[in-house]
Design an enzyme around this catalytic site. Structure first.
Site, PDB file in Angstrom:
ATOM      1  N   ARG A 136       0.735  -1.317   0.068  1.00 15.54           N
ATOM      2  CA  ARG A 136      -0.065   0.073   0.195  1.00 15.54           C
ATOM      3  C   ARG A 136       0.832   1.175   0.032  1.00 15.54           C
ATOM      4  O   ARG A 136       1.867   1.225   0.656  1.00 15.54           O
ATOM      5  CB  ARG A 136      -0.902   0.106   0.991  1.00 15.54           C
ATOM      6  CG  ARG A 136      -1.870   1.241   1.131  1.00 15.54           C
ATOM      7  CD  ARG A 136      -2.967   1.189   2.167  1.00 15.54           C
ATOM      8  NE  ARG A 136      -3.746   2.420   2.145  1.00 15.54           N
ATOM      9  CZ  ARG A 136      -4.639   2.821   2.963  1.00 15.54           C
ATOM     10  NH1 ARG A 136      -5.127   1.971   3.650  1.00 15.54           N
ATOM     11  NH2 ARG A 136      -5.287   4.301   2.648  1.00 15.54           N
ATOM     12  N   ARG A 149      -7.425   1.472  -3.171  1.00 14.67           N
ATOM     13  CA  ARG A 149      -6.218   0.833  -2.122  1.00 14.67           C
ATOM     14  C   ARG A 149      -5.811  -0.587  -2.264  1.00 14.67           C
ATOM     15  O   ARG A 149      -6.822  -1.212  -2.682  1.00 14.67           O
ATOM     16  CB  ARG A 149      -6.634   1.306  -0.561  1.00 14.67           C
ATOM     17  CG  ARG A 149      -7.735   0.617  -0.264  1.00 14.67           C
ATOM     18  CD  ARG A 149      -8.151   1.584   0.907  1.00 14.67           C
ATOM     19  NE  ARG A 149      -8.581   2.960   0.728  1.00 14.67           N
ATOM     20  CZ  ARG A 149      -9.079   3.839   1.395  1.00 14.67           C
ATOM     21  NH1 ARG A 149      -9.014   3.520   2.657  1.00 14.67           N
ATOM     22  NH2 ARG A 149      -9.412   5.022   1.270  1.00 14.67           N
ATOM     23  N   ASP A 152      -6.155  -2.283   2.937  1.00 13.31           N
ATOM     24  CA  ASP A 152      -6.650  -1.207   3.883  1.00 13.31           C
ATOM     25  C   ASP A 152      -7.189  -2.084   5.347  1.00 13.31           C
ATOM     26  O   ASP A 152      -7.691  -3.112   5.140  1.00 13.31           O
ATOM     27  CB  ASP A 152      -7.973  -0.509   3.582  1.00 13.31           C
ATOM     28  CG  ASP A 152      -8.233   0.685   4.670  1.00 13.31           C
ATOM     29  OD1 ASP A 152      -7.259   1.290   5.116  1.00 13.31           O
ATOM     30  OD2 ASP A 152      -9.498   0.975   4.277  1.00 13.31           O
ATOM     31  N   ASP A 154      -8.286  -1.471   9.326  1.00 14.58           N
ATOM     32  CA  ASP A 154      -8.559  -0.444  10.270  1.00 14.58           C
ATOM     33  C   ASP A 154      -8.958  -1.325  11.764  1.00 14.58           C
ATOM     34  O   ASP A 154      -9.774  -2.446  11.559  1.00 14.58           O
ATOM     35  CB  ASP A 154      -9.834   0.044   9.841  1.00 14.58           C
ATOM     36  CG  ASP A 154      -9.712   0.987   8.618  1.00 14.58           C
ATOM     37  OD1 ASP A 154      -8.638   1.854   8.824  1.00 14.58           O
ATOM     38  OD2 ASP A 154     -10.044   1.005   7.640  1.00 14.58           O
TER      39      ASP A 154
END
Length: 217
Positions: A136, A149, A152, A154
């Site tokens: 990334r 992307r 990702d 989170d």
């Protein structure tokens, strides 16, 4: 968008346990833990660690593979046990429409250690390093904040912690607005509460619908 069948990854010479993960990528997905990870996750399990929910996303051409590698990378972090994984959903982009749809999944982790913002920030730092290792590259253009992307990662929930720390805001600041996170969270725990509200109630406030494994919002 449909991804190719996700094949099991089985390191040679290891009698590693396999966690079966249901998902729409043409059948079941499989996550294999290495011997090192088994040792670390045994410790996490024995210490009744922190319940953490992590969101994975990718809209690259090899999204299923990127999610698989992210799961393997997370499982290989010291003290981390992957307890459960949601189905993978194909989801409509948010905030930047002119891009491919995403593949999203939520993992429930058990993390060894104390429930603290310091440990949450340490996990966030490890996840950012994993994102970089998986290729990334973050764009400096603010207009592409929600753009394409490769991967990702989170932290959605870290135990019961609520924090406005700019490096690691908890719960995730847009969690209550994203059906692509709330739906898989509800799959993992229909009774889950986020800042005192049930995940199903939060989901009911959003304008969204699902068709098979696709989430429109």
């Amino acid at each position: 968008m449909a991804c190719q069948p996700c094949q099991p990854h089985k390191p040679e010479g290891l009698a590693a346990p396999v966690i079966r993960i249901s998902g729409p990528c043409h059948g079941a997905l499989f996550l294999t833990l290495t011997q090192k990870t088994m040792n670390d996750t045994t410790q996490a399990k024995d210490t009744n660690g922190i319940r953490v929910f992590v969101g994975l996303g990718s809209n690259s051409t090899d999204a299923c593979l990127m999610l698989e590698r992210a799961r393997e990378g997370l499982a290989d972090l010291p003290g981390v046990l992957i307890r459960a994984a949601s189905p993978i959903y194909v989801t409509e982009p948010q905030g930047y429409a002119d891009q491919p749809w995403f593949h999203n999944q939520v993992l429930e982790l058990n993390l060894a250690g104390e429930e603290s913002i310091e440990n949450a920030k340490s996990l966030m730092a490890a996840m950012l390093n994993l994102e970089a290792a998986l290729g990334r590259v973050r764009s400096p253009d603010p207009a592409l904040r929600f753009g394409p992307r490769k991967i990702d990662l989170d932290i959605l929930l870290f135990g019961k912690i609520a924090s406005n720390d700019p490096f690691c805001t908890l719960p995730h600041p847009r969690l209550n607005l994203r059906a692509f996170w709330l739906v898989p969270l509800g799959d993992l725990d229909p009774d889950l509460e986020i800042l005192g509200e049930n995940v199903q109630i939060l989901l009911g406030r959003l304008d969204w619908h699902a068709e098979s494994n696709k989430i429109y919002q």
